[in-house]
Design a protein around this motif. Structure first.
Motif, PDB file in Angstrom:
ATOM      1  N   UNK A   1     -14.440  10.102 -33.634  1.00 16.29           N
ATOM      2  CA  UNK A   1     -13.410   9.073 -33.735  1.00 16.29           C
ATOM      3  C   UNK A   1     -12.159   9.585 -34.435  1.00 16.29           C
ATOM      4  N   UNK A   2     -12.342  10.333 -35.531  1.00 17.24           N
ATOM      5  CA  UNK A   2     -11.186  10.855 -36.267  1.00 17.24           C
ATOM      6  C   UNK A   2     -10.395  11.846 -35.419  1.00 17.24           C
ATOM      7  N   UNK A   3     -11.100  12.703 -34.687  1.00 15.26           N
ATOM      8  CA  UNK A   3     -10.415  13.680 -33.839  1.00 15.26           C
ATOM      9  C   UNK A   3      -9.585  12.979 -32.777  1.00 15.26           C
ATOM     10  N   UNK A   4     -10.123  11.924 -32.204  1.00 12.30           N
ATOM     11  CA  UNK A   4      -9.381  11.182 -31.181  1.00 12.30           C
ATOM     12  C   UNK A   4      -8.120  10.563 -31.773  1.00 12.30           C
ATOM     13  N   UNK A   5      -8.257   9.918 -32.928  1.00 13.82           N
ATOM     14  CA  UNK A   5      -7.130   9.207 -33.536  1.00 13.82           C
ATOM     15  C   UNK A   5      -5.982  10.153 -33.872  1.00 13.82           C
ATOM     16  N   UNK A   6      -6.293  11.266 -34.531  1.00 16.43           N
ATOM     17  CA  UNK A   6      -5.214  12.138 -35.026  1.00 16.43           C
ATOM     18  C   UNK A   6      -4.584  12.961 -33.909  1.00 16.43           C
ATOM     19  N   UNK A   7      -5.251  13.083 -32.760  1.00 16.60           N
ATOM     20  CA  UNK A   7      -4.742  13.957 -31.697  1.00 16.60           C
ATOM     21  C   UNK A   7      -4.012  13.207 -30.590  1.00 16.60           C
ATOM     22  N   UNK A   8      -4.073  11.881 -30.563  1.00 10.54           N
ATOM     23  CA  UNK A   8      -3.498  11.122 -29.455  1.00 10.54           C
ATOM     24  C   UNK A   8      -1.999  11.371 -29.280  1.00 10.54           C
ATOM     25  N   UNK A   9      -1.206  11.131 -30.334  1.00 10.19           N
ATOM     26  CA  UNK A   9       0.245  11.268 -30.213  1.00 10.19           C
ATOM     27  C   UNK A   9       0.683  12.719 -30.005  1.00 10.19           C
ATOM     28  N   UNK A  10       0.128  13.705 -30.752  1.00  8.45           N
ATOM     29  CA  UNK A  10       0.521  15.095 -30.487  1.00  8.45           C
ATOM     30  C   UNK A  10       0.234  15.534 -29.052  1.00  8.45           C
ATOM     31  N   UNK A  11      -0.913  15.152 -28.506  1.00  7.85           N
ATOM     32  CA  UNK A  11      -1.250  15.559 -27.145  1.00  7.85           C
ATOM     33  C   UNK A  11      -0.389  14.834 -26.117  1.00  7.85           C
ATOM     34  N   UNK A  12      -0.022  13.566 -26.407  1.00  9.43           N
ATOM     35  CA  UNK A  12       0.888  12.852 -25.515  1.00  9.43           C
ATOM     36  C   UNK A  12       2.250  13.542 -25.490  1.00  9.43           C
ATOM     37  N   UNK A  13       2.738  13.960 -26.668  1.00 13.27           N
ATOM     38  CA  UNK A  13       4.022  14.675 -26.740  1.00 13.27           C
ATOM     39  C   UNK A  13       3.931  16.018 -26.027  1.00 13.27           C
ATOM     40  N   UNK A  14       2.808  16.696 -26.189  1.00 11.56           N
ATOM     41  CA  UNK A  14       2.619  17.983 -25.509  1.00 11.56           C
ATOM     42  C   UNK A  14       2.585  17.792 -23.993  1.00 11.56           C
ATOM     43  N   UNK A  15       2.041  16.666 -23.544  1.00 12.11           N
ATOM     44  CA  UNK A  15       2.001  16.371 -22.121  1.00 12.11           C
ATOM     45  C   UNK A  15       3.387  16.230 -21.524  1.00 12.11           C
ATOM     46  N   UNK A  16       4.311  15.627 -22.278  1.00 13.47           N
ATOM     47  CA  UNK A  16       5.688  15.516 -21.800  1.00 13.47           C
ATOM     48  C   UNK A  16       6.367  16.874 -21.730  1.00 13.47           C
ATOM     49  N   UNK A  17       5.940  17.815 -22.571  1.00 11.17           N
ATOM     50  CA  UNK A  17       6.573  19.138 -22.624  1.00 11.17           C
ATOM     51  C   UNK A  17       6.007  20.094 -21.571  1.00 11.17           C
ATOM     52  N   UNK A  18       4.689  20.041 -21.340  1.00 16.53           N
ATOM     53  CA  UNK A  18       4.085  21.026 -20.431  1.00 16.53           C
ATOM     54  C   UNK A  18       3.474  20.397 -19.184  1.00 16.53           C
TER      55      UNK A  18
END
Length: 460
Positions: free
Chosen positions: A64-81
């Motif tokens: 659960x913690x891994x999901x919470x802290x990684x959502x926004x960074x991975x969404x931002x990375x998705x817009x970049x790559x």
């Protein structure tokens, strides 16, 4: 099939659209199932690994913690790559971590593997709404969102049953190994069918990502500690770190053209109103989700099996209503259904207290089905408004914040339920359900104000 780099501005053509949607449905199903399926297996894992129940709970918490802290960074990375790269990489990580989980020799290794699996799950959940926006034509966007909501509801409802069935015929290791063929199938389809999106060419902001981890990680940890820990200094320290990191994160985003924490989207009143409504709605939902099992099991004295069966009508009603909500949101304006849905949801919450207890379990089933139907009528149109009120090139940030709002609402609702249960002299179902209904009505009012201001052109 051959992979094409063509960017489709208004949804994918068939049959690519159907296969791409099946890909993200499989991915979301696995991510949701692995968030809930482990609860049933925890006693077995604790016994097998020779550890205490408290130690075994970290198998769930790490995910659960891994999901919470990684959502926004991975969404931002998705817009970049590119969103397809995030999804495909998430499937690889999720599959590899599932194998590692199945063959972990110690509880420490299993917890670490679950952390990796949570990162894979975050990759799958952070950009699923953005992918839906690129897969479906705009006039069928509500239909796509409702189908994802249906997948989530069915997966959440089926999690305990699937876990019980697997454990009845095999060991807990197969709870993880079942993900392997599904991940391979999803990767194979997704490689050829997932859509390409325009990239923002922005370098990934590692400093913001770190502040995001500190802010949301300690916030969720603090909320989880409320009602379960007597160490007030620890809880206060967690909140302090979360607040300081959150302030630094927000200030850092002001100078960014495509901020990781999408402040640019939160400046849009329609988007911000939708986020507030979502947080309050999920808060109300989890107050009920946390408290009703205790009421059925500890107060009334129902068995665990009967308690589970009584709670099943809620997600079933959500799964049945979501497709209708999607069609209505596509055919008519999505805005009115958000306020109507939350009002119906509040009525269902109050009905759990209003309906006579001597009338049998049918009254409980009716009340919970009203809750599920009302929430589905709110969730799909509200998510549609959130996605369409953001620019298409910022759909990754909108998708990430959509998932983050859901988790914040669920965590705060669980924490509030724990406080109300812990500090009451006796279990007071009325207090809990009326509190939940209050949050639901606040969500309805927020939606109504947003809808009215949007309708008359005050905000955009």
């Amino acid at each position: 099939m051959t992979k094409s780099p063509v960017i489709h501005e208004d949804g994918l053509p068939q049959p690519q659209r159907a296969l791409a949607f099946l890909t993200i449905s499989l991915a979301v199903m696995m991510a949701v199932l692995d968030g809930s399926i482990m609860n049933v297996a925890l006693p077995t894992i604790a016994h097998d690994q020779h550890v205490s129940p408290a130690h075994a709970i970290w198998v769930v918490t790490a995910y659960q913690l891994a999901v919470v802290v990684a959502l926004l960074p991975l969404a931002a990375l998705g817009e970049a790559i590119g969103f397809r790269k995030i999804n495909l990489a998430g499937l690889v990580v999720f599959c590899a971590a599932s194998i590692l989980c199945a063959y972990s020799p110690t509880i420490e290794m299993l917890t670490f593997a679950r952390l990796l699996q949570g990162l894979g799950g975050a990759a799958l959940m952070s950009i699923n709404a953005a992918l839906v926006r690129h897969i479906m034509p705009i006039n069928q966007l509500g239909k796509g969102i409702s189908r994802v909501a249906m997948v989530v509801a069915i997966s959440a409802a089926a999690g305990p049953s699937i876990a019980s069935a697997i454990l009845a015929v095999s060991s807990w290791h197969w709870l993880f190994l079942i993900n392997v063929p599904l991940s391979i199938a999803a990767f194979g389809m997704g490689y050829f069918t997932l859509p390409h999106n325009k990239l923002n060419q922005t370098r990934f902001d590692y400093g913001s990502a770190l502040l995001n981890v500190l802010s949301f990680g300690f916030l969720i940890s603090a909320l989880g500690s409320i009602g379960t820990s007597n160490n007030t200094m620890l809880i206060a320290g967690q909140f302090t770190i979360a607040i300081i990191a959150g302030i630094l994160l927000a200030r850092r985003q002001l100078s960014r053209p495509n901020p990781l924490l999408p402040i640019d989207l939160l400046k849009r009143p329609v988007f911000a109103g939708s986020i507030i409504s979502s947080i309050c709605g999920f808060n109300a939902q989890f107050i009920a989700f946390v408290s009703l099992p205790f009421f059925f099991h500890d107060v009334i004295g129902y068995s665990a099996v009967k308690t589970g069966l009584l709670l099943t009508p809620w997600p079933v009603a959500t799964a049945l209503t979501a497709p209708l909500a999607g069609k209505l949101a596509d055919k008519y304006s999505a805005a009115p259904f958000t306020a109507i849905g939350m009002t119906i949801f509040a009525i269902g919450l109050c009905a759990t207290v209003w309906l006579p207890s001597d009338a049998g379990n049918y009254t409980v089933i009716i009340a919970l089905m009203i809750c599920g139907a009302g929430f589905a009528l709110f969730q799909t149109p509200n998510n549609r408004i959130m996605l369409t009120s953001a620019p298409r090139e910022r759909s990754g940030a909108a998708s990430g914040l959509l998932s983050t709002a859901r988790l914040l609402g669920q965590s705060s609702g669980a924490a509030l339920a724990a406080i109300l249960i812990s500090y009451s002299t006796s279990f007071n179902l009325g207090l809990l359900m009326y509190t939940a209904a209050g949050f639901a009505l606040f969500s309805a009012c927020t939606s109504a104000i947003r809808n009215r201001a949007w309708q008359v052109g005050i905000i955009s």
